[in-house]
Motif scaffolding. Structure first.
Motif, PDB file in Angstrom:
ATOM      1  N   ARG A  23      93.624  64.222   8.951  1.00 42.87           N
ATOM      2  CA  ARG A  23      95.087  64.111   8.987  1.00 42.87           C
ATOM      3  C   ARG A  23      95.800  64.793   7.820  1.00 42.87           C
ATOM      4  NH1 ARG A  23      96.672  59.865  12.438  1.00 42.87           N
ATOM      5  NH2 ARG A  23      95.108  59.742  14.102  1.00 42.87           N
ATOM      6  N   HIS A  24      95.142  64.871   6.669  1.00 39.67           N
ATOM      7  CA  HIS A  24      95.886  65.286   5.467  1.00 39.67           C
ATOM      8  C   HIS A  24      95.258  66.439   4.677  1.00 39.67           C
ATOM      9  CE1 HIS A  24      98.389  61.748   6.029  1.00 39.67           C
ATOM     10  NE2 HIS A  24      97.304  60.996   6.091  1.00 39.67           N
ATOM     11  N   SER A  25      94.173  67.028   5.161  1.00 37.15           N
ATOM     12  CA  SER A  25      93.491  68.052   4.363  1.00 37.15           C
ATOM     13  C   SER A  25      94.367  69.281   4.103  1.00 37.15           C
ATOM     14  CB  SER A  25      92.180  68.474   5.036  1.00 37.15           C
ATOM     15  OG  SER A  25      92.423  68.995   6.321  1.00 37.15           O
ATOM     16  N   PRO A  84      85.851  61.100  -2.091  1.00 35.88           N
ATOM     17  CA  PRO A  84      84.454  61.351  -1.695  1.00 35.88           C
ATOM     18  C   PRO A  84      84.299  62.208  -0.454  1.00 35.88           C
ATOM     19  CG  PRO A  84      85.123  59.148  -1.028  1.00 35.88           C
ATOM     20  CD  PRO A  84      86.249  59.696  -1.846  1.00 35.88           C
ATOM     21  N   GLN A  85      84.560  63.508  -0.605  1.00 37.28           N
ATOM     22  CA  GLN A  85      84.398  64.436   0.512  1.00 37.28           C
ATOM     23  C   GLN A  85      84.041  65.803  -0.062  1.00 37.28           C
ATOM     24  OE1 GLN A  85      83.549  66.205   3.113  1.00 37.28           O
ATOM     25  NE2 GLN A  85      84.638  64.724   4.374  1.00 37.28           N
ATOM     26  N   CYS A  86      82.814  66.249   0.191  1.00 36.88           N
ATOM     27  CA  CYS A  86      82.357  67.506  -0.400  1.00 36.88           C
ATOM     28  C   CYS A  86      83.167  68.692   0.100  1.00 36.88           C
ATOM     29  CB  CYS A  86      80.867  67.714  -0.121  1.00 36.88           C
ATOM     30  SG  CYS A  86      80.461  67.868   1.640  1.00 36.88           S
ATOM     31  N   GLY A  87      83.917  68.501   1.201  1.00 38.47           N
ATOM     32  CA  GLY A  87      84.739  69.584   1.719  1.00 38.47           C
ATOM     33  C   GLY A  87      85.808  70.026   0.742  1.00 38.47           C
ATOM     34  N   LEU A 111      87.192  56.087   6.780  1.00 42.12           N
ATOM     35  CA  LEU A 111      88.371  56.366   5.961  1.00 42.12           C
ATOM     36  C   LEU A 111      88.376  57.819   5.490  1.00 42.12           C
ATOM     37  CD1 LEU A 111      90.894  55.428   4.439  1.00 42.12           C
ATOM     38  CD2 LEU A 111      89.418  54.688   2.572  1.00 42.12           C
ATOM     39  N   ILE A 112      87.212  58.300   5.061  1.00 42.09           N
ATOM     40  CA  ILE A 112      87.102  59.681   4.585  1.00 42.09           C
ATOM     41  C   ILE A 112      87.471  60.673   5.685  1.00 42.09           C
ATOM     42  CG2 ILE A 112      85.446  61.455   3.861  1.00 42.09           C
ATOM     43  CD1 ILE A 112      83.940  59.176   2.383  1.00 42.09           C
ATOM     44  N   GLU A 113      86.936  60.469   6.869  1.00 45.10           N
ATOM     45  CA  GLU A 113      87.204  61.377   7.981  1.00 45.10           C
ATOM     46  C   GLU A 113      88.661  61.302   8.422  1.00 45.10           C
ATOM     47  OE1 GLU A 113      85.401  63.701   9.146  1.00 45.10           O
ATOM     48  OE2 GLU A 113      83.638  63.194   7.939  1.00 45.10           O
ATOM     49  N   PHE A 114      89.248  60.112   8.352  1.00 46.75           N
ATOM     50  CA  PHE A 114      90.655  59.960   8.713  1.00 46.75           C
ATOM     51  C   PHE A 114      91.535  60.811   7.799  1.00 46.75           C
ATOM     52  CE2 PHE A 114      94.789  57.917   8.174  1.00 46.75           C
ATOM     53  CZ  PHE A 114      95.215  57.814   9.485  1.00 46.75           C
ATOM     54  N   VAL A 115      91.293  60.707   6.501  1.00 46.64           N
ATOM     55  CA  VAL A 115      92.072  61.492   5.532  1.00 46.64           C
ATOM     56  C   VAL A 115      91.807  62.982   5.714  1.00 46.64           C
ATOM     57  CG1 VAL A 115      92.403  61.979   3.071  1.00 46.64           C
ATOM     58  CG2 VAL A 115      92.151  59.614   3.852  1.00 46.64           C
ATOM     59  N   SER A 125      86.278  63.999  16.909  1.00 46.05           N
ATOM     60  CA  SER A 125      87.150  62.870  16.607  1.00 46.05           C
ATOM     61  C   SER A 125      86.761  62.222  15.282  1.00 46.05           C
ATOM     62  CB  SER A 125      87.075  61.830  17.716  1.00 46.05           C
ATOM     63  OG  SER A 125      85.803  61.199  17.727  1.00 46.05           O
ATOM     64  N   VAL A 126      87.687  61.433  14.725  1.00 45.85           N
ATOM     65  CA  VAL A 126      87.421  60.718  13.478  1.00 45.85           C
ATOM     66  C   VAL A 126      86.236  59.781  13.638  1.00 45.85           C
ATOM     67  CG1 VAL A 126      88.341  59.009  11.859  1.00 45.85           C
ATOM     68  CG2 VAL A 126      89.817  60.860  12.685  1.00 45.85           C
ATOM     69  N   LEU A 127      86.213  59.042  14.750  1.00 51.70           N
ATOM     70  CA  LEU A 127      85.127  58.091  14.994  1.00 51.70           C
ATOM     71  C   LEU A 127      83.782  58.793  15.122  1.00 51.70           C
ATOM     72  CD1 LEU A 127      84.183  55.202  15.564  1.00 51.70           C
ATOM     73  CD2 LEU A 127      84.719  55.586  17.984  1.00 51.70           C
TER      74      LEU A 127
END
Length: 286
Positions: free
Chosen positions: A32-34, A59-62, A25-29, A157-159
């Motif tokens: 796609r939306h950063s 929850p994303q340190c980025g 979920l974190i990687e998807f957001v 990729s997200v996966l």
């Protein structure tokens, strides 16, 4: 030792499905939306600290690195930067999501961090604004397109990214479970807890220092100690408030003014530890 390793591996494996779901979920957001989040944060104006507090708890340190770059480029205010840093939990949220029995504590923790971030950001940008040197206030003075906040590999990729993060953090969790298990075995949980309990109201000061380490290992360690009942809620709150992840490293790398960087660091530490000590004094136990 074999028993410690077996127990640590069993406890860690139980977390894997939840850990992977959280990182997917974190990687998807993030993928796609950063960019939209970046523009929202930079365009927040006087209400930027509100956006920072809410977005920072994702929850994303980025995002803390993003805020550091935006502040360095004079796109956001100091209050917005501190709000993002205080709300950021690095890897703590995925680790707690992976342990369903701690979901209630996680909800309270996120709410507490957002409240602390909003109050701190508001006070810095409004009540304390005139006391802060103009060079530190930040604020919009340029074009957001000149600031590059996306340093991660966009081709992944997200996966693939989710699997990589899951394996990486699983390894950390396993190591910390082994270390904590060995510490408990050698010293006894009662002794270990008693040692930290004797720090009393000052326990959050120690956790706050640990949180300043710009590495996900710090947030994982604090989270594991809290979930194992070794440190208090006030202490984990302090440590995770000061734990801005790679955001602090980015500030020191992108901003050449050491005095400004140290001011941000001190402000973050005082605010985070102050919140943790307030909770400790209030006797709040989650």
């Amino acid at each position: 030792m074999i028993e410690i390793l077996t127990d640590a591996l069993a406890d860690s494996i139980k977390m894997l499905p939840f850990l992977f779901a959280a990182y997917w979920l974190i990687e998807f957001v993030e993928h796609r939306h950063s960019r939209g989040i970046e523009k929202l944060l930079a365009g927040g104006g006087k209400a930027g600290f509100l956006y920072g507090a809410v977005l920072g708890c994702f929850p994303q340190c980025g995002f803390s690195a993003m805020a550091a770059n935006l502040y360095g480029g004079k796109m956001i205010t100091l209050g917005t930067l501190i709000a993002v840093f205080l709300a950021t939990s690095d890897e703590a949220i995925p680790v707690m999501i992976a342990s369903p029995r701690h979901w209630k504590s996680l909800a309270v923790l996120i709410a507490a961090k957002v409240i602390v971030a909003v109050i701190a950001g508001f006070c810095i940008d409004f009540f304390l604004r005139r006391l802060i040197p103009r060079s530190l206030r930040g604020g919009y003075t340029g074009n957001i397109d000149r600031v590059d906040c996306h340093e991660h590999n966009r081709q992944e990729s997200v996966l693939s990214a989710a699997v990589r993060h899951t394996v990486h953090i699983f390894a950390f969790i396993l190591v910390f479970n082994v270390v904590i298990g060995a510490a408990v075995e050698l010293t006894g949980l009662e002794r270990l807890t008693a040692f930290l309990s004797r720090r009393g109201v000052f326990q959050p000061l120690i956790s706050g220092l640990v949180g300043l380490i710009p590495n996900c290992a710090a947030s994982i360690l604090l989270t594991q100690l809290y979930m194992d009942g070794v440190i208090s809620f006030g202490s984990v709150l302090a440590g995770l408030c000061t734990g801005a992840g790679v955001g602090l490293a980015v500030i020191f790398r992108s901003n050449k003014n050491l005095r400004q960087n140290l001011f941000v660091l001190l402000l973050l530490y005082i605010t985070g530890c102050g919140a943790g000590m307030a909770v400790q004094l209030a006797g709040i136990v989650i």
